[in-house]
Design an enzyme around this catalytic site. Structure first.
Site, PDB file in Angstrom:
ATOM      1  N   LYS A   9       0.898  -1.144   0.045  1.00 39.72           N
ATOM      2  CA  LYS A   9       0.089   0.041  -0.101  1.00 39.72           C
ATOM      3  C   LYS A   9       0.972   1.363  -0.030  1.00 39.72           C
ATOM      4  O   LYS A   9       1.974   1.168   0.143  1.00 39.72           O
ATOM      5  CB  LYS A   9      -0.958  -0.101   1.354  1.00 39.72           C
ATOM      6  CG  LYS A   9      -2.050  -1.184   1.019  1.00 39.72           C
ATOM      7  CD  LYS A   9      -3.037  -0.997   2.193  1.00 39.72           C
ATOM      8  CE  LYS A   9      -4.055  -2.284   2.008  1.00 39.72           C
ATOM      9  NZ  LYS A   9      -4.736  -1.886   3.447  1.00 39.72           N
ATOM     10  N   TYR A  49     -12.026  -2.839  -3.712  1.00 39.97           N
ATOM     11  CA  TYR A  49     -12.795  -2.847  -2.504  1.00 39.97           C
ATOM     12  C   TYR A  49     -14.390  -2.825  -2.622  1.00 39.97           C
ATOM     13  O   TYR A  49     -14.998  -2.216  -1.602  1.00 39.97           O
ATOM     14  CB  TYR A  49     -12.259  -1.425  -1.779  1.00 39.97           C
ATOM     15  CG  TYR A  49     -10.975  -1.733  -1.122  1.00 39.97           C
ATOM     16  CD1 TYR A  49     -10.498  -2.897  -0.116  1.00 39.97           C
ATOM     17  CD2 TYR A  49      -9.661  -1.026  -1.406  1.00 39.97           C
ATOM     18  CE1 TYR A  49      -9.137  -3.124   0.334  1.00 39.97           C
ATOM     19  CE2 TYR A  49      -8.633  -1.404  -0.916  1.00 39.97           C
ATOM     20  CZ  TYR A  49      -8.395  -2.347  -0.003  1.00 39.97           C
ATOM     21  OH  TYR A  49      -7.067  -2.348   0.385  1.00 39.97           O
ATOM     22  N   ARG A  85      -1.817 -14.191   4.428  1.00 40.89           N
ATOM     23  CA  ARG A  85      -2.638 -13.572   5.649  1.00 40.89           C
ATOM     24  C   ARG A  85      -1.766 -13.794   6.963  1.00 40.89           C
ATOM     25  O   ARG A  85      -1.987 -12.779   7.729  1.00 40.89           O
ATOM     26  CB  ARG A  85      -4.044 -14.211   5.704  1.00 40.89           C
ATOM     27  CG  ARG A  85      -4.888 -14.042   4.282  1.00 40.89           C
ATOM     28  CD  ARG A  85      -5.492 -12.722   4.233  1.00 40.89           C
ATOM     29  NE  ARG A  85      -6.406 -12.376   5.398  1.00 40.89           N
ATOM     30  CZ  ARG A  85      -7.442 -11.194   5.411  1.00 40.89           C
ATOM     31  NH1 ARG A  85      -7.151 -10.442   4.256  1.00 40.89           N
ATOM     32  NH2 ARG A  85      -8.070 -11.050   6.351  1.00 40.89           N
ATOM     33  N   THR A  91      -5.488  -6.686  10.825  1.00 44.97           N
ATOM     34  CA  THR A  91      -5.945  -5.682  10.274  1.00 44.97           C
ATOM     35  C   THR A  91      -5.485  -4.392  10.711  1.00 44.97           C
ATOM     36  O   THR A  91      -4.590  -3.310  10.264  1.00 44.97           O
ATOM     37  CB  THR A  91      -7.421  -5.368   9.801  1.00 44.97           C
ATOM     38  OG1 THR A  91      -7.851  -6.500   9.158  1.00 44.97           O
ATOM     39  CG2 THR A  91      -7.764  -4.089   9.010  1.00 44.97           C
ATOM     40  N   ARG A 102       2.324  -6.343   9.281  1.00 42.56           N
ATOM     41  CA  ARG A 102       1.888  -5.402   9.685  1.00 42.56           C
ATOM     42  C   ARG A 102       2.085  -4.862  11.447  1.00 42.56           C
ATOM     43  O   ARG A 102       2.266  -3.571  11.650  1.00 42.56           O
ATOM     44  CB  ARG A 102       0.452  -5.483   9.729  1.00 42.56           C
ATOM     45  CG  ARG A 102      -0.402  -5.399   8.324  1.00 42.56           C
ATOM     46  CD  ARG A 102      -1.871  -5.764   8.581  1.00 42.56           C
ATOM     47  NE  ARG A 102      -2.680  -5.483   6.973  1.00 42.56           N
ATOM     48  CZ  ARG A 102      -3.743  -6.031   6.710  1.00 42.56           C
ATOM     49  NH1 ARG A 102      -4.193  -7.070   7.427  1.00 42.56           N
ATOM     50  NH2 ARG A 102      -4.384  -5.587   5.478  1.00 42.56           N
ATOM     51  N   ASN A 112      -2.052   0.450   7.003  1.00 44.75           N
ATOM     52  CA  ASN A 112      -1.767  -0.922   7.371  1.00 44.75           C
ATOM     53  C   ASN A 112      -0.721  -1.557   6.205  1.00 44.75           C
ATOM     54  O   ASN A 112      -0.720  -2.996   6.389  1.00 44.75           O
ATOM     55  CB  ASN A 112      -2.798  -1.732   8.016  1.00 44.75           C
ATOM     56  CG  ASN A 112      -4.021  -2.172   6.995  1.00 44.75           C
ATOM     57  OD1 ASN A 112      -3.727  -1.842   5.767  1.00 44.75           O
ATOM     58  ND2 ASN A 112      -5.002  -2.832   7.199  1.00 44.75           N
ATOM     59  N   HIS A 115      -2.154  -5.504   1.711  1.00 46.84           N
ATOM     60  CA  HIS A 115      -3.185  -6.106   1.414  1.00 46.84           C
ATOM     61  C   HIS A 115      -2.972  -7.697   1.051  1.00 46.84           C
ATOM     62  O   HIS A 115      -1.980  -8.076  -0.011  1.00 46.84           O
ATOM     63  CB  HIS A 115      -4.162  -5.478   0.222  1.00 46.84           C
ATOM     64  CG  HIS A 115      -5.335  -6.405  -0.261  1.00 46.84           C
ATOM     65  ND1 HIS A 115      -6.633  -6.256   0.270  1.00 46.84           N
ATOM     66  CD2 HIS A 115      -5.322  -7.105  -1.319  1.00 46.84           C
ATOM     67  CE1 HIS A 115      -7.117  -7.073  -0.251  1.00 46.84           C
ATOM     68  NE2 HIS A 115      -6.634  -7.602  -1.316  1.00 46.84           N
ATOM     69  N   GLU A 126      -9.409 -10.951  -7.324  1.00 44.41           N
ATOM     70  CA  GLU A 126      -8.630  -9.899  -7.275  1.00 44.41           C
ATOM     71  C   GLU A 126      -7.469  -9.956  -7.927  1.00 44.41           C
ATOM     72  O   GLU A 126      -7.002  -8.769  -8.724  1.00 44.41           O
ATOM     73  CB  GLU A 126      -7.976  -9.611  -5.597  1.00 44.41           C
ATOM     74  CG  GLU A 126      -9.128  -9.156  -4.955  1.00 44.41           C
ATOM     75  CD  GLU A 126      -8.963  -9.334  -3.386  1.00 44.41           C
ATOM     76  OE1 GLU A 126      -7.725  -9.647  -3.055  1.00 44.41           O
ATOM     77  OE2 GLU A 126      -9.757  -9.057  -2.881  1.00 44.41           O
TER      78      GLU A 126
HETATM   79  O1  CDP Z   1      -7.264  -5.770   4.690  1.00 40.23           O
HETATM   80  P1  CDP Z   1      -7.853  -6.959   5.671  1.00 40.23           P
HETATM   81  O2  CDP Z   1      -8.429  -8.046   4.900  1.00 40.23           O
HETATM   82  O3  CDP Z   1      -7.086  -7.257   6.690  1.00 40.23           O
HETATM   83  O4  CDP Z   1      -9.159  -5.957   6.354  1.00 40.23           O
HETATM   84  P2  CDP Z   1     -10.844  -5.647   5.762  1.00 40.23           P
HETATM   85  O5  CDP Z   1     -11.529  -5.899   6.899  1.00 40.23           O
HETATM   86  O6  CDP Z   1     -11.175  -6.557   4.585  1.00 40.23           O
HETATM   87  O7  CDP Z   1     -10.679  -4.310   5.336  1.00 40.23           O
HETATM   88  C1  CDP Z   1     -10.101  -3.709   4.000  1.00 40.23           C
HETATM   89  C2  CDP Z   1      -9.110  -2.584   4.461  1.00 40.23           C
HETATM   90  O8  CDP Z   1     -10.189  -1.277   4.932  1.00 40.23           O
HETATM   91  C3  CDP Z   1      -8.180  -2.485   5.503  1.00 40.23           C
HETATM   92  O9  CDP Z   1      -7.185  -3.192   5.245  1.00 40.23           O
HETATM   93  C4  CDP Z   1      -7.932  -0.990   5.945  1.00 40.23           C
HETATM   94  O10 CDP Z   1      -7.063  -0.449   5.107  1.00 40.23           O
HETATM   95  C5  CDP Z   1      -9.330  -0.344   5.653  1.00 40.23           C
HETATM   96  N1  CDP Z   1      -9.990  -0.550   6.943  1.00 40.23           N
HETATM   97  C6  CDP Z   1     -10.095   0.645   7.720  1.00 40.23           C
HETATM   98  O11 CDP Z   1      -9.545   1.694   7.265  1.00 40.23           O
HETATM   99  N2  CDP Z   1     -10.791   0.792   8.921  1.00 40.23           N
HETATM  100  C7  CDP Z   1     -11.369  -0.356   9.391  1.00 40.23           C
HETATM  101  N3  CDP Z   1     -12.084  -0.118  10.612  1.00 40.23           N
HETATM  102  C8  CDP Z   1     -11.474  -1.416   8.762  1.00 40.23           C
HETATM  103  C9  CDP Z   1     -10.686  -1.414   7.498  1.00 40.23           C
HETATM  104 MG    MG Z   2     -10.051  -7.906   3.315  1.00 40.25          MG
END
Ligand code: CDP
Ligand code: MG
Length: 145
Positions: A9, A49, A85, A91, A102, A112, A115, A126
């Site tokens: 990112k 997204y 992952r 996250t 992370r 973070n 992805h 994706e």
């Molecule tokens: O990336 P990951 O799959 O771990 O998390 P996600 O729940 O699929 O959310 C996608 C992305 O949205 C996260 O990696 C963050 O960049 C953003 N996000 C955020 O900014 N604030 C949150 N509360 C949840 C997600």
């Molecule tokens: Mg995700």
């Protein structure tokens, strides 16, 4: 062999962590089978997204993801989706386990660093947002003399 999509990112890219992140994946035995540098725009962010459209953090997420270059890559390996992952960690970096990317490189849930696809269905979806078949290496790796 399983494939997964990874994005380095804009936060990690701008802080020059791309090399460290790539090195970690390679050290864990994952193979890079596609890679490119690009800058997301709002449309690409909304496709990648799609499931997050309408969430309270969506606007910030798109602003962040379109703020600078990213590196998109496809990693291949046994159980690559779950493995990446695990390497990435939770996250929210405050909850991410020691030794995860992370924990090491992210500063907040919305900054973070990386992805990664979360299932075979999302990996397939994706990967093809960022790469067409001719851009994905499908041969075997040999070590030249
Ligand atoms: O990336 P990951 O799959 O771990 O998390 P996600 O729940 O699929 O959310 C996608 C992305 O949205 C996260 O990696 C963050 O960049 C953003 N996000 C955020 O900014 N604030 C949150 N509360 C949840 C997600
Ligand atoms: Mg995700």
């Amino acid at each position: 062999m399983e494939k997964t999509l990874v994005l380095i990112k804009p936060d990690a890219f701008s802080k020059h962590y791309s090399g460290d992140i790539l090195k970690r994946y390679e050290q864990e035995g994952l193979r890079i089978v596609a890679m490119k540098l690009l800058k997301m725009d709002e449309r690409l962010a909304s496709i990648h997204y799609a499931e997050h459209i309408g969430r309270p953090y969506y606007k910030d997420l798109v602003g962040f993801m379109t703020s600078g270059p990213i590196v998109a890559l496809v990693l291949e390996g046994e159980g690559a989706i779950a493995k990446v992952r695990r390497i990435n960690g939770k996250t929210n970096p405050a909850e991410a386990e020691e030794g995860t990317l992370r924990k090491q490189f992210a500063t907040a849930s919305n900054r973070n660093a990386v992805h990664a696809s979360d299932s075979p269905e999302s990996a397939n979806r994706e990967i093809h947002i960022f790469f067409n078949e001719t851009e994905i290496y499908d041969g075997t790796y040999t070590i030249p003399d």
